[in-house]
Design an enzyme around this catalytic site. Structure first.
Site, short mmCIF file in Angstrom:
data_model
loop_
_atom_site.label_atom_id
_atom_site.label_comp_id
_atom_site.label_asym_id
_atom_site.label_seq_id
_atom_site.Cartn_x
_atom_site.Cartn_y
_atom_site.Cartn_z
N HIS A 1 0.84 -1.21 0.00
CA HIS A 1 0.00 0.00 0.00
C HIS A 1 0.86 1.25 0.00
O HIS A 1 1.87 1.31 0.72
CB HIS A 1 -0.90 0.01 1.24
CG HIS A 1 -1.99 -1.01 1.18
ND1 HIS A 1 -3.23 -0.75 0.64
CD2 HIS A 1 -2.00 -2.33 1.54
CE1 HIS A 1 -3.97 -1.85 0.69
NE2 HIS A 1 -3.24 -2.83 1.23
N GLU B 1 -7.38 0.43 -6.05
CA GLU B 1 -6.80 -0.87 -5.75
C GLU B 1 -5.99 -1.46 -6.91
O GLU B 1 -6.42 -1.40 -8.07
CB GLU B 1 -7.90 -1.89 -5.38
CG GLU B 1 -8.48 -1.69 -4.00
CD GLU B 1 -9.20 -2.93 -3.51
OE1 GLU B 1 -8.80 -4.05 -3.88
OE2 GLU B 1 -10.19 -2.77 -2.75
N CYS C 1 -11.70 -0.71 0.98
CA CYS C 1 -10.52 -1.58 0.94
C CYS C 1 -10.07 -1.80 2.38
O CYS C 1 -9.63 -0.86 3.04
CB CYS C 1 -9.42 -0.92 0.12
SG CYS C 1 -7.90 -1.88 0.01
N1 LIG Z 1 -6.37 -5.15 -4.57
C1 LIG Z 1 -5.65 -5.72 -3.43
C2 LIG Z 1 -6.36 -7.00 -2.91
C3 LIG Z 1 -7.72 -6.73 -2.29
C4 LIG Z 1 -7.64 -5.76 -1.15
C5 LIG Z 1 -8.97 -5.14 -0.68
N2 LIG Z 1 -10.13 -5.50 -1.44
C6 LIG Z 1 -9.18 -5.35 0.81
O1 LIG Z 1 -10.33 -5.35 1.28
O2 LIG Z 1 -8.15 -5.44 1.54
C7 LIG Z 1 -4.21 -6.06 -3.85
O3 LIG Z 1 -3.97 -6.21 -5.07
O4 LIG Z 1 -3.37 -6.18 -2.95
#
Ligand SMILES: N[C@H](CCC[C@H](N)C(=O)O)C(=O)O
Length: 275
Positions: free
Chosen positions: A162, A211, A220
Protein backbone atom coordinates in the site's frame (compact mmCIF):
# COMPACT_ATOMS: atom_id res chain seq x y z
CA UNK A 1 -17.89 -27.56 -14.87
CA UNK A 2 -20.95 -26.25 -12.92
CA UNK A 3 -19.57 -24.28 -10.01
CA UNK A 4 -21.61 -23.01 -7.05
CA UNK A 5 -20.62 -19.60 -5.69
CA UNK A 6 -21.88 -16.91 -3.32
CA UNK A 7 -21.88 -13.18 -4.10
CA UNK A 8 -20.93 -11.16 -1.01
CA UNK A 9 -19.60 -7.73 -0.11
CA UNK A 10 -17.92 -5.81 2.67
CA UNK A 11 -18.94 -2.14 2.48
CA UNK A 12 -19.53 -2.49 -1.25
CA UNK A 13 -16.16 -4.15 -1.98
CA UNK A 14 -17.69 -7.15 -3.66
CA UNK A 15 -16.68 -10.75 -4.08
CA UNK A 16 -17.41 -14.04 -5.79
CA UNK A 17 -16.78 -16.59 -3.02
CA UNK A 18 -16.14 -20.21 -3.99
CA UNK A 19 -16.04 -23.32 -1.79
CA UNK A 20 -12.96 -25.17 -2.97
CA UNK A 21 -13.27 -27.69 -0.12
CA UNK A 22 -16.32 -29.61 -1.34
CA UNK A 23 -15.97 -28.57 -5.01
CA UNK A 24 -13.19 -29.18 -7.52
CA UNK A 25 -12.23 -25.73 -8.88
CA UNK A 26 -10.16 -24.96 -11.98
CA UNK A 27 -9.22 -21.29 -12.21
CA UNK A 28 -7.21 -19.36 -14.77
CA UNK A 29 -6.50 -15.61 -15.01
CA UNK A 30 -8.60 -15.49 -18.19
CA UNK A 31 -11.60 -17.22 -16.55
CA UNK A 32 -11.38 -14.95 -13.47
CA UNK A 33 -11.15 -11.83 -15.62
CA UNK A 34 -14.20 -12.92 -17.64
CA UNK A 35 -16.26 -13.68 -14.52
CA UNK A 36 -15.22 -10.34 -12.97
CA UNK A 37 -16.64 -8.35 -15.87
CA UNK A 38 -19.75 -6.47 -14.71
CA UNK A 39 -21.43 -6.74 -18.14
CA UNK A 40 -20.29 -10.00 -19.67
CA UNK A 41 -19.72 -11.91 -16.43
CA UNK A 42 -20.80 -12.10 -12.79
CA UNK A 43 -19.06 -8.89 -11.73
CA UNK A 44 -16.80 -8.50 -8.68
CA UNK A 45 -13.69 -6.77 -7.34
CA UNK A 46 -12.08 -9.99 -6.11
CA UNK A 47 -12.66 -13.76 -6.26
CA UNK A 48 -12.17 -15.48 -2.88
CA UNK A 49 -11.34 -19.20 -2.82
CA UNK A 50 -11.82 -21.37 0.26
CA UNK A 51 -9.39 -24.32 0.37
CA UNK A 52 -8.32 -26.89 2.93
CA UNK A 53 -5.32 -25.72 4.98
CA UNK A 54 -1.75 -26.73 4.14
CA UNK A 55 -0.83 -26.61 7.88
CA UNK A 56 -2.38 -28.45 10.84
CA UNK A 57 -2.70 -25.24 12.93
CA UNK A 58 -4.99 -23.53 10.37
CA UNK A 59 -8.68 -24.14 9.58
CA UNK A 60 -8.54 -23.03 5.94
CA UNK A 61 -6.35 -21.64 3.21
CA UNK A 62 -7.75 -18.30 1.98
CA UNK A 63 -6.81 -17.37 -1.59
CA UNK A 64 -7.57 -14.01 -3.24
CA UNK A 65 -7.66 -13.08 -6.93
CA UNK A 66 -8.14 -9.54 -8.25
CA UNK A 67 -10.54 -8.76 -11.10
CA UNK A 68 -7.56 -8.70 -13.50
CA UNK A 69 -6.88 -12.34 -12.61
CA UNK A 70 -3.79 -11.67 -10.47
CA UNK A 71 -3.46 -13.69 -7.26
CA UNK A 72 -2.63 -11.50 -4.26
CA UNK A 73 -1.58 -11.82 -0.64
CA UNK A 74 -4.48 -10.43 1.39
CA UNK A 75 -7.95 -8.89 1.32
CA UNK A 76 -9.40 -7.44 4.50
CA UNK A 77 -13.04 -6.96 3.47
CA UNK A 78 -12.86 -10.40 1.92
CA UNK A 79 -11.64 -11.91 5.18
CA UNK A 80 -14.83 -10.82 6.93
CA UNK A 81 -16.93 -12.37 4.13
CA UNK A 82 -14.77 -15.53 4.30
CA UNK A 83 -15.69 -16.01 7.97
CA UNK A 84 -19.42 -15.62 7.29
CA UNK A 85 -19.22 -17.91 4.24
CA UNK A 86 -17.51 -20.90 5.89
CA UNK A 87 -19.95 -20.84 8.83
CA UNK A 88 -23.08 -20.36 6.68
CA UNK A 89 -21.95 -23.20 4.39
CA UNK A 90 -21.26 -25.53 7.35
CA UNK A 91 -17.58 -25.87 6.54
CA UNK A 92 -16.87 -25.08 10.19
CA UNK A 93 -18.85 -24.48 13.38
CA UNK A 94 -16.85 -21.86 15.27
CA UNK A 95 -16.80 -18.12 15.89
CA UNK A 96 -13.00 -17.87 15.75
CA UNK A 97 -11.44 -19.10 12.50
CA UNK A 98 -7.73 -19.36 11.71
CA UNK A 99 -6.73 -18.97 8.06
CA UNK A 100 -3.52 -18.91 6.11
CA UNK A 101 -2.99 -16.51 3.21
CA UNK A 102 -0.08 -15.82 0.90
CA UNK A 103 0.50 -12.68 2.99
CA UNK A 104 0.42 -14.29 6.43
CA UNK A 105 -1.94 -15.74 9.03
CA UNK A 106 -5.28 -14.11 9.93
CA UNK A 107 -7.70 -14.76 12.80
CA UNK A 108 -11.36 -14.13 11.97
CA UNK A 109 -13.70 -13.49 14.93
CA UNK A 110 -17.48 -13.42 14.34
CA UNK A 111 -19.05 -10.99 16.83
CA UNK A 112 -22.48 -11.44 18.46
CA UNK A 113 -23.86 -8.53 16.40
CA UNK A 114 -22.82 -10.22 13.13
CA UNK A 115 -19.87 -7.95 12.47
CA UNK A 116 -16.50 -9.61 12.03
CA UNK A 117 -13.21 -8.62 13.64
CA UNK A 118 -10.08 -9.65 11.73
CA UNK A 119 -6.69 -9.84 13.38
CA UNK A 120 -4.74 -8.66 10.36
CA UNK A 121 -1.31 -9.45 11.77
CA UNK A 122 1.60 -7.05 11.99
CA UNK A 123 2.12 -4.28 9.43
CA UNK A 124 5.39 -4.47 7.56
CA UNK A 125 7.28 -1.17 7.19
CA UNK A 126 10.72 -2.24 5.98
CA UNK A 127 10.91 -1.22 2.28
CA UNK A 128 12.08 -4.65 1.16
CA UNK A 129 9.06 -6.28 2.87
CA UNK A 130 6.51 -4.06 1.09
CA UNK A 131 8.21 -4.19 -1.53
CA UNK A 132 9.20 -0.56 -2.16
CA UNK A 133 12.50 0.67 -3.59
CA UNK A 134 14.09 2.97 -0.99
CA UNK A 135 17.58 3.31 0.52
CA UNK A 136 16.24 3.17 4.07
CA UNK A 137 12.99 3.02 6.04
CA UNK A 138 11.22 6.39 6.56
CA UNK A 139 7.92 7.70 7.89
CA UNK A 140 7.29 9.40 4.55
CA UNK A 141 9.10 8.99 1.24
CA UNK A 142 9.48 11.61 -1.52
CA UNK A 143 7.98 10.27 -4.74
CA UNK A 144 8.03 12.12 -8.06
CA UNK A 145 5.09 11.77 -10.44
CA UNK A 146 5.21 11.82 -14.23
CA UNK A 147 4.50 15.57 -14.36
CA UNK A 148 7.34 16.25 -11.91
CA UNK A 149 5.15 16.81 -8.85
CA UNK A 150 6.86 15.70 -5.63
CA UNK A 151 4.63 13.78 -3.21
CA UNK A 152 5.34 12.61 0.33
CA UNK A 153 3.93 9.08 0.60
CA UNK A 154 3.86 6.35 3.22
CA UNK A 155 4.55 2.75 2.23
CA UNK A 156 3.02 -0.09 4.27
CA UNK A 157 2.41 -3.80 3.71
CA UNK A 158 -0.52 -5.65 5.27
CA UNK A 159 0.74 -8.70 3.42
CA UNK A 160 -0.09 -6.72 0.27
CA UNK A 161 1.54 -3.43 -0.73
CA UNK A 162 0.00 0.00 0.00
CA UNK A 163 1.04 3.55 -0.85
CA UNK A 164 -0.75 6.14 1.32
CA UNK A 165 -1.03 9.82 0.42
CA UNK A 166 -2.47 12.38 2.86
CA UNK A 167 -4.92 14.76 1.18
CA UNK A 168 -6.98 17.72 2.44
CA UNK A 169 -10.22 16.14 1.18
CA UNK A 170 -10.97 12.74 -0.34
CA UNK A 171 -13.75 14.46 -2.29
CA UNK A 172 -11.22 16.36 -4.41
CA UNK A 173 -8.39 13.80 -4.35
CA UNK A 174 -7.01 12.92 -7.85
CA UNK A 175 -7.95 9.23 -7.50
CA UNK A 176 -8.78 8.69 -11.19
CA UNK A 177 -5.47 10.12 -12.44
CA UNK A 178 -2.89 9.62 -9.71
CA UNK A 179 -4.28 6.22 -8.71
CA UNK A 180 -3.45 4.36 -11.93
CA UNK A 181 -0.13 6.21 -12.28
CA UNK A 182 1.10 5.23 -8.82
CA UNK A 183 -0.33 1.70 -9.08
CA UNK A 184 2.33 1.04 -11.72
CA UNK A 185 5.08 3.24 -10.23
CA UNK A 186 8.54 1.73 -10.82
CA UNK A 187 9.46 1.96 -7.14
CA UNK A 188 6.72 -0.60 -6.35
CA UNK A 189 8.03 -3.67 -8.21
CA UNK A 190 4.88 -5.71 -7.50
CA UNK A 191 2.57 -2.73 -8.22
CA UNK A 192 0.65 -1.17 -5.32
CA UNK A 193 -2.73 -0.21 -3.85
CA UNK A 194 -3.00 3.59 -3.61
CA UNK A 195 -4.82 5.14 -0.63
CA UNK A 196 -5.92 8.79 -0.41
CA UNK A 197 -6.24 9.62 3.29
CA UNK A 198 -8.07 12.56 4.87
CA UNK A 199 -7.36 13.02 8.59
CA UNK A 200 -10.57 14.35 10.21
CA UNK A 201 -9.26 14.22 13.79
CA UNK A 202 -7.21 11.82 15.94
CA UNK A 203 -10.01 9.21 15.96
CA UNK A 204 -11.69 9.73 12.61
CA UNK A 205 -10.48 9.49 9.01
CA UNK A 206 -11.81 9.28 5.46
CA UNK A 207 -10.23 7.17 2.72
CA UNK A 208 -10.53 6.37 -0.96
CA UNK A 209 -8.46 3.55 -2.50
CA UNK A 210 -7.41 2.86 -6.06
CA UNK A 211 -6.80 -0.87 -5.75
CA UNK A 212 -4.05 -2.80 -7.51
CA UNK A 213 -5.57 -5.00 -10.19
CA UNK A 214 -9.08 -3.51 -9.87
CA UNK A 215 -9.28 0.28 -9.83
CA UNK A 216 -11.16 2.40 -7.30
CA UNK A 217 -13.33 0.27 -5.02
CA UNK A 218 -16.02 1.36 -2.56
CA UNK A 219 -13.89 0.07 0.31
CA UNK A 220 -10.52 -1.58 0.94
CA UNK A 221 -9.89 -3.31 4.26
CA UNK A 222 -6.13 -3.71 3.99
CA UNK A 223 -6.04 -0.16 2.64
CA UNK A 224 -7.85 1.09 5.74
CA UNK A 225 -5.39 -0.75 7.96
CA UNK A 226 -2.41 0.57 6.00
CA UNK A 227 -3.74 4.14 6.16
CA UNK A 228 -4.20 4.02 9.93
CA UNK A 229 -0.74 2.52 10.42
CA UNK A 230 0.75 5.23 8.18
CA UNK A 231 -1.11 7.91 10.14
CA UNK A 232 -0.23 6.44 13.54
CA UNK A 233 3.52 6.30 12.88
CA UNK A 234 3.33 9.91 11.71
CA UNK A 235 1.53 10.99 14.88
CA UNK A 236 -1.84 11.77 13.27
CA UNK A 237 -4.03 9.15 15.01
CA UNK A 238 -4.79 7.58 18.40
CA UNK A 239 -5.03 3.78 18.82
CA UNK A 240 -8.71 3.39 17.76
CA UNK A 241 -9.87 5.10 14.56
CA UNK A 242 -13.17 5.01 12.69
CA UNK A 243 -12.31 5.27 9.01
CA UNK A 244 -15.04 6.17 6.53
CA UNK A 245 -14.76 4.73 3.03
CA UNK A 246 -17.20 5.36 0.20
CA UNK A 247 -19.13 2.18 1.10
CA UNK A 248 -19.17 2.64 4.87
CA UNK A 249 -17.06 2.75 8.03
CA UNK A 250 -14.51 0.37 9.56
CA UNK A 251 -13.02 0.39 13.06
CA UNK A 252 -9.25 -0.02 13.01
CA UNK A 253 -7.32 -0.61 16.24
CA UNK A 254 -3.53 -0.47 16.46
CA UNK A 255 -1.49 0.67 19.51
CA UNK A 256 1.57 1.47 17.45
CA UNK A 257 3.05 -2.01 17.63
CA UNK A 258 1.88 -5.60 17.29
CA UNK A 259 -1.15 -6.69 15.29
CA UNK A 260 -3.79 -4.54 13.60
CA UNK A 261 -7.48 -5.31 14.31
CA UNK A 262 -10.18 -4.42 11.77
CA UNK A 263 -13.91 -4.66 12.54
CA UNK A 264 -16.77 -4.22 10.10
CA UNK A 265 -19.93 -5.65 8.51
CA UNK A 266 -20.55 -8.43 5.99
CA UNK A 267 -23.40 -8.96 3.51
CA UNK A 268 -24.42 -12.02 1.50
CA UNK A 269 -26.18 -10.93 -1.71
CA UNK A 270 -27.08 -14.12 -3.60
CA UNK A 271 -26.15 -17.75 -4.30
CA UNK A 272 -25.30 -18.65 -7.87
CA UNK A 273 -24.12 -21.37 -10.24
CA UNK A 274 -21.75 -20.76 -13.15
CA UNK A 275 -20.39 -22.94 -15.92
N1 LIG B 1 -6.37 -5.15 -4.57
C1 LIG B 1 -5.65 -5.72 -3.43
C2 LIG B 1 -6.36 -7.00 -2.91
C3 LIG B 1 -7.72 -6.73 -2.29
C4 LIG B 1 -7.64 -5.76 -1.15
C5 LIG B 1 -8.97 -5.14 -0.68
N2 LIG B 1 -10.13 -5.50 -1.44
C6 LIG B 1 -9.18 -5.35 0.81
O1 LIG B 1 -10.33 -5.35 1.28
O2 LIG B 1 -8.15 -5.44 1.54
C7 LIG B 1 -4.21 -6.06 -3.85
O3 LIG B 1 -3.97 -6.21 -5.07
O4 LIG B 1 -3.37 -6.18 -2.95
Amino acid sequence: MRLKFTKMHGLGNDFMVIDGVTQSVELSPERIERWADRHFGIGFDQLLLVEPPTRPDRDFRYRIFNADGSEVENCGNGARCFARFVVDHNLIHADRICVETAGGDLELIIQDDGQVTVDMGRPRLAPEKIPFLADERALLYPLTTEDGTQLDVAAVSMGNPHCVIRVDSVDTAPVETLGPELEEHERFPQRVNVGFLEVVDRTHARLRVFERGVGETLACGTGACAAIVAGHINGWFDDRVHIALRGGTLLIEWPGEGNVLMTGPVETVFEGVVG
